[in-house]
Enzyme design. Structure first.
Site, short mmCIF file in Angstrom:
data_model
loop_
_atom_site.label_atom_id
_atom_site.label_comp_id
_atom_site.label_asym_id
_atom_site.label_seq_id
_atom_site.Cartn_x
_atom_site.Cartn_y
_atom_site.Cartn_z
CG ASN A 1 -22.87 60.49 -33.16
OD1 ASN A 1 -22.59 61.00 -32.09
ND2 ASN A 1 -23.92 59.72 -33.33
CB CYS B 1 -23.26 57.30 -24.94
SG CYS B 1 -24.45 56.95 -23.63
CG HIS C 1 -26.86 56.12 -33.92
ND1 HIS C 1 -27.52 57.33 -33.76
CD2 HIS C 1 -25.91 56.12 -32.95
CE1 HIS C 1 -26.99 58.00 -32.75
NE2 HIS C 1 -26.00 57.29 -32.25
NE ARG D 1 -29.63 61.97 -28.97
CZ ARG D 1 -28.94 60.86 -28.94
NH1 ARG D 1 -28.23 60.52 -27.89
NH2 ARG D 1 -28.89 60.05 -30.00
CG ASP D 2 -25.26 60.66 -29.92
OD1 ASP D 2 -24.71 60.59 -28.81
OD2 ASP D 2 -25.41 59.67 -30.66
CG HIS E 1 -21.12 56.64 -31.87
ND1 HIS E 1 -20.98 57.82 -31.16
CD2 HIS E 1 -22.43 56.33 -31.80
CE1 HIS E 1 -22.16 58.19 -30.68
NE2 HIS E 1 -23.06 57.30 -31.05
P1 HMG Z 1 -34.21 56.67 -12.42
O1 HMG Z 1 -33.33 57.31 -11.42
O2 HMG Z 1 -34.39 55.19 -12.37
O3 HMG Z 1 -35.62 57.38 -12.44
O4 HMG Z 1 -33.62 57.07 -13.86
P2 HMG Z 1 -36.96 57.03 -11.67
O5 HMG Z 1 -37.94 56.55 -12.70
O6 HMG Z 1 -36.65 56.15 -10.50
O7 HMG Z 1 -37.40 58.47 -11.14
C1 HMG Z 1 -36.61 59.14 -10.15
C2 HMG Z 1 -36.91 60.63 -10.18
O8 HMG Z 1 -36.49 61.15 -11.44
C3 HMG Z 1 -38.38 60.97 -10.05
O9 HMG Z 1 -38.46 62.21 -9.33
C4 HMG Z 1 -38.83 61.22 -11.46
O10 HMG Z 1 -39.91 62.12 -11.59
C5 HMG Z 1 -37.57 61.83 -12.06
P3 HMG Z 1 -38.84 62.24 -7.77
O11 HMG Z 1 -40.21 61.58 -7.72
O12 HMG Z 1 -37.77 61.43 -7.11
O13 HMG Z 1 -38.82 63.69 -7.48
N1 HMG Z 1 -37.51 61.57 -13.49
C6 HMG Z 1 -37.38 62.50 -14.44
N2 HMG Z 1 -37.22 63.84 -14.38
C7 HMG Z 1 -37.14 64.48 -15.58
N3 HMG Z 1 -37.19 63.86 -16.78
C8 HMG Z 1 -37.32 62.53 -16.87
C9 HMG Z 1 -37.40 61.81 -15.66
N4 HMG Z 1 -37.55 60.50 -15.40
C10 HMG Z 1 -37.61 60.37 -14.09
N5 HMG Z 1 -37.39 61.92 -18.06
C11 HMG Z 1 -33.94 57.46 -16.21
C12 HMG Z 1 -34.21 56.53 -15.03
C13 HMG Z 1 -34.33 56.72 -17.47
C14 HMG Z 1 -34.78 58.70 -16.05
C15 HMG Z 1 -32.44 57.84 -16.22
O14 HMG Z 1 -31.70 56.67 -16.23
C16 HMG Z 1 -32.04 58.69 -17.40
O15 HMG Z 1 -32.45 59.85 -17.50
N6 HMG Z 1 -31.20 58.15 -18.32
C17 HMG Z 1 -30.83 58.86 -19.53
C18 HMG Z 1 -29.42 58.52 -19.94
C19 HMG Z 1 -29.10 59.19 -21.25
O16 HMG Z 1 -29.72 60.17 -21.62
N7 HMG Z 1 -28.10 58.64 -22.01
C20 HMG Z 1 -27.72 59.16 -23.27
C21 HMG Z 1 -28.72 58.91 -24.37
S1 HMG Z 1 -28.62 57.27 -25.05
C22 HMG Z 1 -27.40 57.36 -26.28
O17 HMG Z 1 -26.69 58.33 -26.35
C23 HMG Z 1 -27.28 56.25 -27.29
C24 HMG Z 1 -27.83 56.63 -28.68
O18 HMG Z 1 -27.14 57.76 -29.21
C25 HMG Z 1 -27.69 55.45 -29.64
C26 HMG Z 1 -26.29 54.81 -29.66
O19 HMG Z 1 -25.30 55.51 -29.88
O20 HMG Z 1 -26.24 53.60 -29.43
C27 HMG Z 1 -29.32 56.99 -28.60
MG MG Z 2 -25.21 57.66 -30.20
#
Ligand code: HMG
Ligand code: MG
Length: 310
Positions: free
Chosen positions: A259, A250, A217, A25-26, A219
């Site tokens: 990581n 990220c 967690h 995933r990450d 990095h």
């Molecule tokens: P948004 O654009 O605000 O979404 O994104 P929305 O709620 O306004 O919805 C818009 C459209 O997206 C809608 O479709 C929803 O159905 C669809 P429409 O009605 O327009 O046809 N939609 C989705 N489709 C599929 N799957 C979904 C989904 N949600 C909405 N889950 C959202 C908001 C949160 C979805 C977006 O910002 C997003 O996907 N962000 C993810 C970013 C990400 O994955 N970052 C990396 C992970 S975090 C990380 O790595 C840190 C970590 O490792 C810890 C650390 O290191 O600190 C965990």
């Molecule tokens: Mg991370």
């Protein structure tokens, strides 16, 4: 291969830790190349076979936000029963629905300790993120799922700079209070140092959150991940996130690099005589194979030392 450090116990450290593997995933969310789903499935299977007790498989986020993991449903379908108990990220109810459709049982939400990263990573304000998570966690719990929570930018934020410890504790406890079983403290951009780790764990303890509910967690951007891990072990933390081969980062945080490498963690734990249950050779072989798939060498020092080239 088959080299292992001599085991010498150090006083005051836990007997056993759980390694929470985040490579699929990450690690893969940050790769330029889109890795074929069959390769991802093999990566996950090999990590499970290497003894990693928890392997976070993918994310049910918006496919436009993270195209690298747009095949999440395909991957989990391919894994079938083997994937049922592997955790996946879900940011919202839509993500949860997608996980529920596949019968998955472990999900993780991911919040931010800072306003800017909440906006960049989730398209929400700091406050709005909790409104998004609240029904997600409630419904997940009602469906009998286990929910982990991440909190990012716990030691520093590329836009806001230093992040006050009390701000991190406030965000983290709010996520736990929604009903998460564990909080993973994210050093998203790798700026933590050992004393800061000690102080943050102590601040959580003061707020009533013990080490049994925390994971770390790290990095490794500045090469501090193992020192920070040692510090966290001294504070009594027993769950550590790590990524095979040191893949990771990220896409929504500039300067987020790999990581803590699982192999580097396993090497240190083995030397300290801390039980982890992971077969180091099997993880190194897997990371060497994955590096060949990605077309570049692993950044892990232990993989470089033990892995066979190519
Ligand atoms: P948004 O654009 O605000 O979404 O994104 P929305 O709620 O306004 O919805 C818009 C459209 O997206 C809608 O479709 C929803 O159905 C669809 P429409 O009605 O327009 O046809 N939609 C989705 N489709 C599929 N799957 C979904 C989904 N949600 C909405 N889950 C959202 C908001 C949160 C979805 C977006 O910002 C997003 O996907 N962000 C993810 C970013 C990400 O994955 N970052 C990396 C992970 S975090 C990380 O790595 C840190 C970590 O490792 C810890 C650390 O290191 O600190 C965990
Ligand atoms: Mg991370």
């Amino acid at each position: 291969m088959s080299a292992l450090p001599m085991t010498v116990r150090a006083d005051g450290l836990p007997e056993r830790v759980t390694i929470y593997e985040v490579g699929p995933r990450d690690g893969l969310q940050n790769e330029q190349a889109i890795v074929p789903v069959a390769v991802k499935a093999e990566f996950v299977r090999r990590l499970v076979a290497a003894g990693l007790p928890i392997v976070e498989a993918t994310s049910f986020v918006h496919p436009r936000w993270v195209p690298q993991l747009a095949d999440a449903a395909e991957l989990m379908t391919e894994l079938g029963d083997e994937g049922r108990d592997l955790p996946v990220l879900v940011p919202n109810e839509r993500g949860l629905d997608r996980a529920l459709e596949l019968g998955l049982r472990h999900v993780a939400i991911f919040g931010s300790a800072t306003e800017t990263f909440a906006s960049k990573n989730l398209n929400r304000t700091f406050g709005e993120q909790f409104a998004m998570f609240e029904p997600t966690v409630t419904r997940a719990r009602e469906a009998g799922l286990d929910v982990r929570a991440y909190v990012s930018m716990c030691f520093g934020d590329p836009w806001e700079g230093a992040v006050p410890i009390e701000q991190v504790v406030a965000a983290g406890t709010r996520l736990l209070d929604l009903g998460a079983s564990q909080l993973s403290i994210g050093d998203t951009i790798g700026v933590a140092t050992a004393g800061h780790v000690t102080a943050l764990v102590a601040a959580f303890a003061e707020a009533g959150v013990g080490t049994d509910r925390l994971a770390m967690h790290f990095h490794d951007t500045y090469g501090q991940a193992l020192a920070n891990t040692y510090s966290a072990l001294q504070s009594g933390i027993t769950t550590f996130d790590a990524s095979a081969g040191g893949l990771g980062g990220c896409p929504y945080a500039k300067s987020a690099t790999g990581n803590l490498a699982t192999e580097d963690l396993v090497w240190m734990l083995t030397g300290l005589g801390i039980e982890h249950g992971v077969d180091l050779d099997a993880v190194v072989t897997t990371s060497t194979w994955m590096a060949a798939q990605l077309g570049r060498p692993s950044p892990s020092a232990v993989v470089r030392a033990l892995g066979t080239p190519g």
